[in-house]
Design a protein around this motif. Structure first.
Motif, PDB file in Angstrom:
ATOM      1  N   ASN A   4     -19.708  38.236  -7.101  1.00 15.41           N
ATOM      2  CA  ASN A   4     -19.400  37.761  -8.457  1.00 15.41           C
ATOM      3  C   ASN A   4     -20.636  37.156  -9.114  1.00 15.41           C
ATOM      4  O   ASN A   4     -20.890  37.370 -10.301  1.00 15.41           O
ATOM      5  CB  ASN A   4     -18.256  36.746  -8.433  1.00 15.41           C
ATOM      6  N   ASP A   5     -21.419  36.394  -8.334  1.00 19.10           N
ATOM      7  CA  ASP A   5     -22.618  35.765  -8.884  1.00 19.10           C
ATOM      8  C   ASP A   5     -23.676  36.793  -9.270  1.00 19.10           C
ATOM      9  O   ASP A   5     -24.296  36.678 -10.328  1.00 19.10           O
ATOM     10  CB  ASP A   5     -23.213  34.765  -7.898  1.00 19.10           C
ATOM     11  N   SER A   6     -23.913  37.795  -8.408  1.00 22.17           N
ATOM     12  CA  SER A   6     -24.938  38.790  -8.734  1.00 22.17           C
ATOM     13  C   SER A   6     -24.509  39.636  -9.929  1.00 22.17           C
ATOM     14  O   SER A   6     -25.327  39.963 -10.792  1.00 22.17           O
ATOM     15  CB  SER A   6     -25.266  39.672  -7.526  1.00 22.17           C
ATOM     16  N   LEU A   7     -23.233  39.957 -10.008  1.00 21.10           N
ATOM     17  CA  LEU A   7     -22.727  40.717 -11.151  1.00 21.10           C
ATOM     18  C   LEU A   7     -22.870  39.895 -12.431  1.00 21.10           C
ATOM     19  O   LEU A   7     -23.319  40.403 -13.469  1.00 21.10           O
ATOM     20  CB  LEU A   7     -21.266  41.115 -10.919  1.00 21.10           C
ATOM     21  N   LYS A   8     -22.550  38.622 -12.343  1.00 17.61           N
ATOM     22  CA  LYS A   8     -22.680  37.727 -13.499  1.00 17.61           C
ATOM     23  C   LYS A   8     -24.143  37.657 -13.955  1.00 17.61           C
ATOM     24  O   LYS A   8     -24.433  37.688 -15.157  1.00 17.61           O
ATOM     25  CB  LYS A   8     -22.163  36.338 -13.130  1.00 17.61           C
ATOM     26  N   GLU A   9     -25.078  37.584 -13.004  1.00 22.46           N
ATOM     27  CA  GLU A   9     -26.498  37.549 -13.359  1.00 22.46           C
ATOM     28  C   GLU A   9     -26.919  38.843 -14.049  1.00 22.46           C
ATOM     29  O   GLU A   9     -27.590  38.821 -15.081  1.00 22.46           O
ATOM     30  CB  GLU A   9     -27.364  37.315 -12.128  1.00 22.46           C
ATOM     31  N   PHE A  10     -26.529  39.986 -13.494  1.00 24.95           N
ATOM     32  CA  PHE A  10     -26.894  41.278 -14.086  1.00 24.95           C
ATOM     33  C   PHE A  10     -26.317  41.444 -15.491  1.00 24.95           C
ATOM     34  O   PHE A  10     -26.900  42.139 -16.316  1.00 24.95           O
ATOM     35  CB  PHE A  10     -26.428  42.431 -13.190  1.00 24.95           C
ATOM     36  N   LEU A  11     -25.189  40.818 -15.747  1.00 23.18           N
ATOM     37  CA  LEU A  11     -24.540  40.957 -17.058  1.00 23.18           C
ATOM     38  C   LEU A  11     -24.864  39.794 -17.993  1.00 23.18           C
ATOM     39  O   LEU A  11     -24.358  39.740 -19.109  1.00 23.18           O
ATOM     40  CB  LEU A  11     -23.021  41.072 -16.868  1.00 23.18           C
ATOM     41  N   GLY A  12     -25.745  38.878 -17.573  1.00 23.46           N
ATOM     42  CA  GLY A  12     -26.026  37.665 -18.330  1.00 23.46           C
ATOM     43  C   GLY A  12     -27.005  37.805 -19.483  1.00 23.46           C
ATOM     44  O   GLY A  12     -27.295  36.832 -20.161  1.00 23.46           O
ATOM     45  N   GLY A  13     -27.552  38.986 -19.692  1.00 24.11           N
ATOM     46  CA  GLY A  13     -28.416  39.198 -20.845  1.00 24.11           C
ATOM     47  C   GLY A  13     -29.886  39.397 -20.547  1.00 24.11           C
ATOM     48  O   GLY A  13     -30.627  39.856 -21.413  1.00 24.11           O
TER      49      GLY A  13
END
Length: 157
Positions: free
Chosen positions: A34-43
């Protein structure tokens, strides 16, 4: 080969996070969390697709491009634009690196400030270091983590 910058979306992020590189480049493998996906989608991440709209690679700028342990060694104290990227494993070692990196840095140069650019690379990755030197980067700082030695490389904008 034609390359295009696209927004990083969930499908592309999941694909990139599941890429697996052969040893010793497996250091660059990510884990789909979840954290790595959030980072990749964070802009800060951008997808690079080919003429068939297939994911070819990605790049990120800013803090996401830094190796966190390097901060305690002062590797990122200078005000520079950090850049990181990944190429689909099946394309690595095939002679695409210069075109891929040139494409990324041309885009960054056109769309960001004129800050010097900084990369962080594992010292064992001789083929990447050689490529970055061909692109005009010079070695700046070296630091070690528990498992790997890294260098930062800098190119004046």
């Amino acid at each position: 080969m034609q390359l295009f910058i696209k927004n990083m979306n969930e499908e592309r992020a999941v694909e990139a996070l599941n890429w697996r590189y052969a040893k010793p480049y497996d250091l660059y493998n990510n884990e789909l969390t979840n954290d790595s996906l959030k980072e990749f989608l964070g802009g800060s991440y951008h997808a690079i697709v080919d003429q068939n709209n297939e994911l070819f690679g990605y790049f990120c700028i800013g803090e996401s491009a830094q190796v966190p342990p390097g901060r305690k060694f002062g590797a990122y104290n200078e005000d520079m634009l950090d850049v990181g990227f990944g190429m689909k494993p099946s394309f690595t070692g095939q002679g695409y690196g210069f075109e891929f990196c040139s494409f990324i840095f041309s885009y960054i140069q056109e769309n960001n400030n004129d800050s010097p650019h900084r990369l962080t690379v594992a010292t064992f990755n001789k083929r990447a270091i050689h490529l970055y030197e061909k692109l005009g980067f010079v070695k700046r700082t070296e630091f070690d983590t528990d498992t790997t030695s890294f260098i930062t490389m800098v190119k004046e904008a």
